[in-house]
Scaffold this motif. Structure first.
Motif, PDB file in Angstrom:
ATOM      1  N   SER A 133       0.739  -1.138   0.095  1.00 45.82           N
ATOM      2  CA  SER A 133      -0.184   0.029  -0.109  1.00 45.82           C
ATOM      3  C   SER A 133       0.933   1.376   0.124  1.00 45.82           C
ATOM      4  N   ASN A 134       0.338   2.444  -0.600  1.00 44.70           N
ATOM      5  CA  ASN A 134       1.033   3.470  -0.658  1.00 44.70           C
ATOM      6  C   ASN A 134       0.205   4.795  -0.098  1.00 44.70           C
ATOM      7  N   LEU A 135       1.055   5.821   0.151  1.00 39.24           N
ATOM      8  CA  LEU A 135       0.492   6.919   0.314  1.00 39.24           C
ATOM      9  C   LEU A 135       1.291   7.867  -0.694  1.00 39.24           C
ATOM     10  N   ILE A 136       0.513   8.950  -1.311  1.00 35.28           N
ATOM     11  CA  ILE A 136       0.807   9.979  -1.954  1.00 35.28           C
ATOM     12  C   ILE A 136       1.420  11.317  -1.140  1.00 35.28           C
ATOM     13  N   VAL A 137       2.602  11.686  -1.156  1.00 37.08           N
ATOM     14  CA  VAL A 137       3.026  12.854  -0.503  1.00 37.08           C
ATOM     15  C   VAL A 137       3.931  13.770  -0.990  1.00 37.08           C
ATOM     16  N   GLY A 138       3.620  14.737  -1.602  1.00 38.03           N
ATOM     17  CA  GLY A 138       4.507  15.702  -2.040  1.00 38.03           C
ATOM     18  C   GLY A 138       4.882  15.178  -3.796  1.00 38.03           C
ATOM     19  N   PHE A 139       5.814  16.045  -4.144  1.00 32.55           N
ATOM     20  CA  PHE A 139       6.266  15.631  -5.655  1.00 32.55           C
ATOM     21  C   PHE A 139       7.667  14.858  -5.488  1.00 32.55           C
ATOM     22  N   ASN A 140       7.732  14.127  -6.708  1.00 31.92           N
ATOM     23  CA  ASN A 140       9.086  13.363  -6.805  1.00 31.92           C
ATOM     24  C   ASN A 140      10.317  13.996  -7.350  1.00 31.92           C
ATOM     25  N   GLN A 141      10.331  15.402  -7.798  1.00 34.70           N
ATOM     26  CA  GLN A 141      10.992  16.382  -8.343  1.00 34.70           C
ATOM     27  C   GLN A 141      10.583  17.769  -8.319  1.00 34.70           C
ATOM     28  N   LYS A 142      11.477  18.455  -8.581  1.00 33.28           N
ATOM     29  CA  LYS A 142      11.319  19.935  -8.543  1.00 33.28           C
ATOM     30  C   LYS A 142      10.154  20.273  -9.605  1.00 33.28           C
ATOM     31  N   VAL A 143       8.978  21.061  -8.928  1.00 37.02           N
ATOM     32  CA  VAL A 143       7.986  21.014  -9.961  1.00 37.02           C
ATOM     33  C   VAL A 143       7.634  22.580 -10.025  1.00 37.02           C
ATOM     34  N   THR A 144       7.234  23.096 -11.061  1.00 37.68           N
ATOM     35  CA  THR A 144       6.741  24.451 -11.188  1.00 37.68           C
ATOM     36  C   THR A 144       5.161  24.853 -11.487  1.00 37.68           C
ATOM     37  N   ARG A 178       0.614  21.225   0.468  1.00 38.00           N
ATOM     38  CA  ARG A 178       1.249  20.024  -0.046  1.00 38.00           C
ATOM     39  C   ARG A 178       0.090  19.276  -0.695  1.00 38.00           C
ATOM     40  N   VAL A 179       0.336  18.514  -2.015  1.00 36.18           N
ATOM     41  CA  VAL A 179      -0.201  17.703  -2.681  1.00 36.18           C
ATOM     42  C   VAL A 179      -0.113  16.129  -1.780  1.00 36.18           C
ATOM     43  N   HIS A 180      -1.390  15.586  -1.915  1.00 39.13           N
ATOM     44  CA  HIS A 180      -1.327  14.150  -1.050  1.00 39.13           C
ATOM     45  C   HIS A 180      -2.623  13.453  -1.366  1.00 39.13           C
ATOM     46  N   ALA A 181      -2.501  12.057  -1.030  1.00 37.34           N
ATOM     47  CA  ALA A 181      -3.768  11.075  -1.111  1.00 37.34           C
ATOM     48  C   ALA A 181      -3.336   9.859  -0.172  1.00 37.34           C
ATOM     49  N   ILE A 182      -4.268   9.534   0.446  1.00 39.05           N
ATOM     50  CA  ILE A 182      -4.256   8.268   0.850  1.00 39.05           C
ATOM     51  C   ILE A 182      -4.663   7.185  -0.091  1.00 39.05           C
ATOM     52  N   GLY A 183      -3.361   5.977  -0.100  1.00 46.55           N
ATOM     53  CA  GLY A 183      -3.746   4.986  -1.141  1.00 46.55           C
ATOM     54  C   GLY A 183      -4.586   3.952  -0.604  1.00 46.55           C
ATOM     55  N   ALA A 184      -5.017   3.010  -1.578  1.00 50.85           N
ATOM     56  CA  ALA A 184      -5.873   1.909  -1.136  1.00 50.85           C
ATOM     57  C   ALA A 184      -5.191   0.935  -0.306  1.00 50.85           C
ATOM     58  N   GLY A 185      -6.026   0.303   0.486  1.00 49.81           N
ATOM     59  CA  GLY A 185      -5.425  -0.499   1.582  1.00 49.81           C
ATOM     60  C   GLY A 185      -4.792   0.123   2.762  1.00 49.81           C
ATOM     61  N   VAL A 186      -4.910   1.414   2.995  1.00 53.99           N
ATOM     62  CA  VAL A 186      -4.320   1.926   4.214  1.00 53.99           C
ATOM     63  C   VAL A 186      -5.593   2.382   5.241  1.00 53.99           C
ATOM     64  N   MET A 187      -5.569   2.203   6.374  1.00 56.72           N
ATOM     65  CA  MET A 187      -6.308   2.428   7.408  1.00 56.72           C
ATOM     66  C   MET A 187      -5.284   3.310   8.541  1.00 56.72           C
ATOM     67  N   LEU A 188      -5.705   4.610   8.682  1.00 60.65           N
ATOM     68  CA  LEU A 188      -5.134   5.506   9.638  1.00 60.65           C
ATOM     69  C   LEU A 188      -5.782   6.488  10.596  1.00 60.65           C
ATOM     70  N   ALA A 189      -5.262   6.877  11.519  1.00 61.33           N
ATOM     71  CA  ALA A 189      -5.865   8.092  12.326  1.00 61.33           C
ATOM     72  C   ALA A 189      -5.341   9.346  11.834  1.00 61.33           C
ATOM     73  N   GLU A 190      -6.364  10.212  11.709  1.00 67.43           N
ATOM     74  CA  GLU A 190      -5.650  11.677  11.166  1.00 67.43           C
ATOM     75  C   GLU A 190      -6.080  12.880  12.240  1.00 67.43           C
ATOM     76  N   ILE A 191      -5.273  13.609  12.370  1.00 68.51           N
ATOM     77  CA  ILE A 191      -5.342  14.688  13.421  1.00 68.51           C
ATOM     78  C   ILE A 191      -5.157  15.923  12.324  1.00 68.51           C
ATOM     79  N   GLN A 192      -6.266  16.968  12.624  1.00 71.98           N
ATOM     80  CA  GLN A 192      -6.300  17.935  11.763  1.00 71.98           C
ATOM     81  C   GLN A 192      -7.025  19.251  12.364  1.00 71.98           C
TER      82      GLN A 192
END
Length: 323
Positions: A133-144, A178-192
């Motif tokens: 399972s993955n999370l998407i957080v940020g970019f993998n390179q310098k982005v304009t 910050r760009v992000h997404a929770i990926g399939a298969g992940v269960m988490l606690a979120e504080i916001q």
């Protein structure tokens, strides 16, 4: 208002989501008949979704009622001066059976101007993750902005996003912009922060049962991005037993990890409420006048006026949160 304040439990507010699953029911025992339970809002003061007390003398009262009655005794004097009758945090458990949309959140300034809301700084603690399972957080390179918009238009946005494989205990700090997404298969606690403002930029071209795509917010999102953000979103923290191990400390909340194997005498010196999210095991919270038990997947609010208490377990893990 003669009630002596005590540790408070609230009725979870369950949210059916296109990407949700059944782990909140099967693993965290959130009883429901919803087809795709994506979120359990444990403590909420979001308009239209205010938490209701389920234990003790205050049972049936809303979080808003408590704020109006108890003010600084509930959330701390300094917090009450800042937030008044608005609870500053939204506490959730999330189950992603499918990928969430790629998204980001506006800062306080933009959110106030556009939505009369707080911004949405948040953190994630992974409670369970299926293999690979993955999370998407940020970019993998310098982005304009120009490069981002080209990939968005070409539907190749995933080529420039950072995918992180995750396991239980992994923790991420998601700042506004910050760009992000929770990926399939992940269960988490979120504080916001208390906010339900999300800018969706890509939703995997999926449609609902009636063939409709969910709304995207790309016109709003482009101004909310922070393209200069560093790769500092992974949280390193200690897991020493029977002490509060600080994970995240920001202007909006401080969260610590606590692996409990005995009884601890605790003192609240923060001029703040304290929230305990139980992420493993069973914990007893004891005050002079009450005793509450929280199990994995349950949350407890300790009012600021409660200065001394005990927490006890032979083997449990907690997230400890204050403002």
């Amino acid at each position: 208002m003669n009630t002596i304040l005590y540790p408070i439990k609230f009725e979870p507010i369950l949210k059916d989501k296109i990407w949700g699953g059944q782990k909140l029911k099967t693993i965290l025992n959130k009883e429901n008949d919803l087809p795709n339970v994506g979120e359990s809002w444990e403590i909420s003061d979001v308009e239209g979704d205010t938490s209701i007390v389920v234990n003790g003398e205050l049972k049936g009262q809303s979080l808003k009622d408590l704020l109006e009655s108890y003010k600084g005794d509930l959330i701390g004097e300094k917090n009450y001066k800042i937030f008044e009758n608005k609870f500053p945090l939204l506490i959730k458990f999330i189950d992603a059976k499918e990928d969430l949309s790629i998204q980001l959140h506006p800062n306080d300034e933009l959110a106030a101007k556009r939505h009369n809301s707080f911004g949405k700084t948040e953190m994630w603690y992974v409670m369970q993750a299926d293999k690979d399972s993955n999370l998407i957080v940020g970019f993998n390179q310098k982005v304009t902005p120009k490069l981002y918009l080209k990939h968005l238009e070409d539907k190749t946005l995933t080529q420039i996003l950072n995918f992180d494989k995750v396991k239980e205990g992994d923790t991420y700090f998601i700042e506004v912009g910050r760009v992000h997404a929770i990926g399939a298969g992940v269960m988490l606690a979120e504080i916001q922060q208390t906010s339900d403002i999300t800018y969706r930029v890509y939703d995997w071209d999926r449609v609902d049962d009636e063939g409709n795509e969910r709304e995207l917010h790309n016109d709003l999102a482009i101004d909310a991005f922070d393209f200069e953000m560093k790769d500092d979103f992974r949280v390193n923290y200690k897991r020493d037993e029977n002490q509060s191990n600080k994970m995240v400390s920001c202007p909006y909340f401080t969260t610590s990890f606590l692996h409990l194997t005995e009884t601890l005498q605790k003192e609240n010196n923060y001029d703040s409420f304290i929230i305990y999210m139980c992420v493993k095991g069973v914990v007893e919270v004891i005050t002079e006048t009450s005793k509450e038990i929280i199990k994995k997947g349950e949350t407890l609010l300790l009012p600021a006026a409660l200065k001394n208490y005990q927490i006890s377990s032979k083997n449990a893990e907690l997230l400890e949160v204050y403002v």
